[in-house]
Design a protein around this motif. Structure first.
Motif, PDB file in Angstrom:
ATOM      1  N   TYR A  38       5.178   7.672  -9.210  1.00 56.51           N
ATOM      2  CA  TYR A  38       4.911   7.989  -7.801  1.00 56.51           C
ATOM      3  C   TYR A  38       6.087   8.761  -7.210  1.00 56.51           C
ATOM      4  O   TYR A  38       5.909   9.785  -6.552  1.00 56.51           O
ATOM      5  N   GLU A  44      -0.059   8.875  -4.825  1.00 53.36           N
ATOM      6  CA  GLU A  44      -0.111   7.528  -4.264  1.00 53.36           C
ATOM      7  C   GLU A  44      -0.962   6.550  -5.062  1.00 53.36           C
ATOM      8  O   GLU A  44      -0.892   5.351  -4.824  1.00 53.36           O
ATOM      9  N   ARG A  45      -1.735   7.016  -5.997  1.00 51.83           N
ATOM     10  CA  ARG A  45      -2.465   6.077  -6.872  1.00 51.83           C
ATOM     11  C   ARG A  45      -1.463   5.190  -7.622  1.00 51.83           C
ATOM     12  O   ARG A  45      -1.691   3.994  -7.787  1.00 51.83           O
ATOM     13  N   ASN A  48       0.109   2.718  -5.113  1.00 49.81           N
ATOM     14  CA  ASN A  48      -0.805   1.601  -4.815  1.00 49.81           C
ATOM     15  C   ASN A  48      -0.789   0.568  -5.931  1.00 49.81           C
ATOM     16  O   ASN A  48      -0.712  -0.634  -5.673  1.00 49.81           O
ATOM     17  N   TYR A  49      -0.880   1.034  -7.154  1.00 46.58           N
ATOM     18  CA  TYR A  49      -0.848   0.139  -8.311  1.00 46.58           C
ATOM     19  C   TYR A  49       0.452  -0.671  -8.325  1.00 46.58           C
ATOM     20  O   TYR A  49       0.442  -1.900  -8.424  1.00 46.58           O
ATOM     21  N   SER A  51       2.736  -1.155  -5.939  1.00 47.86           N
ATOM     22  CA  SER A  51       3.024  -2.000  -4.773  1.00 47.86           C
ATOM     23  C   SER A  51       2.200  -3.283  -4.788  1.00 47.86           C
ATOM     24  O   SER A  51       2.684  -4.329  -4.353  1.00 47.86           O
ATOM     25  N   GLU A  52       0.963  -3.231  -5.277  1.00 48.08           N
ATOM     26  CA  GLU A  52       0.160  -4.456  -5.363  1.00 48.08           C
ATOM     27  C   GLU A  52       0.819  -5.479  -6.282  1.00 48.08           C
ATOM     28  O   GLU A  52       0.853  -6.671  -5.983  1.00 48.08           O
ATOM     29  N   TRP A  55       4.197  -6.660  -4.447  1.00 44.77           N
ATOM     30  CA  TRP A  55       3.912  -7.579  -3.345  1.00 44.77           C
ATOM     31  C   TRP A  55       3.465  -8.946  -3.864  1.00 44.77           C
ATOM     32  O   TRP A  55       3.893  -9.987  -3.355  1.00 44.77           O
ATOM     33  N   PHE A 106       7.027   4.614   0.425  1.00 44.39           N
ATOM     34  CA  PHE A 106       5.632   4.176   0.467  1.00 44.39           C
ATOM     35  C   PHE A 106       5.521   2.818   1.163  1.00 44.39           C
ATOM     36  O   PHE A 106       4.634   2.605   1.997  1.00 44.39           O
ATOM     37  N   GLN A 110       3.523   0.906   4.836  1.00 41.20           N
ATOM     38  CA  GLN A 110       2.544  -0.175   4.750  1.00 41.20           C
ATOM     39  C   GLN A 110       2.855  -1.273   5.760  1.00 41.20           C
ATOM     40  O   GLN A 110       4.009  -1.511   6.092  1.00 41.20           O
ATOM     41  N   ARG A 112       2.195  -5.219   5.972  1.00 41.68           N
ATOM     42  CA  ARG A 112       1.725  -6.373   5.199  1.00 41.68           C
ATOM     43  C   ARG A 112       1.932  -7.649   5.973  1.00 41.68           C
ATOM     44  O   ARG A 112       2.993  -7.867   6.557  1.00 41.68           O
TER      45      ARG A 112
END
Length: 115
Positions: A38, A44-45, A48-49, A51-52, A55, A106, A110, A112
């Motif tokens: 990234y 951003e794909r 997203n992967y 960061s999930e 987190w 990124f 977000q 959260r």
């Protein structure tokens, strides 16, 4: 699994701890790799992967409590870490920091909240 009796049983963390750590380290390393891609490409794909995973791991880690000892034992208290049975094996810290660093911009975007 106790192979001698063919049944599952509780095992001492000293016997199994590194097994779980190794799996977690591999998972976090995939997130770190994706975070790097990234950072390099802006896609951003990958963010997203990564960061999930980051987190989820950090949310779970927020519940970790330091070990408690009935009798003060300065020897044992110094060898048991937060994410590892032994602090000398806190190997997950570096890829976690790298993942966060590559995702920083990124993550700032977000919002959260955890319930």
């Amino acid at each position: 699994m106790n192979k001698e009796i063919g049944k599952e049983e509780w095992a001492d963390a000293g016997q199994t701890g590194r097994m779980f750590e190794t799996v977690n380290e591999r998972i976090i390393q995939t997130a770190t790799d994706a975070a790097f891609i990234y950072w390099l490409t802006g896609d951003e794909r990958y963010a997203n992967y990564a960061s999930e995973i980051l987190w989820t791991y950090m949310y779970g880690f927020s519940f970790v409590q330091p070990p408690k000892f009935a009798v003060p034992d300065p020897g044992a208290a110094r060898i048991i870490g937060f994410s590892s049975f032994e602090v000398i094996h806190e190997d997950i810290v570096t890829p976690l920091a790298e993942c966060y660093d590559f995702l920083y911009d990124f993550l700032k975007k977000q919002v959260r909240t955890w319930r």
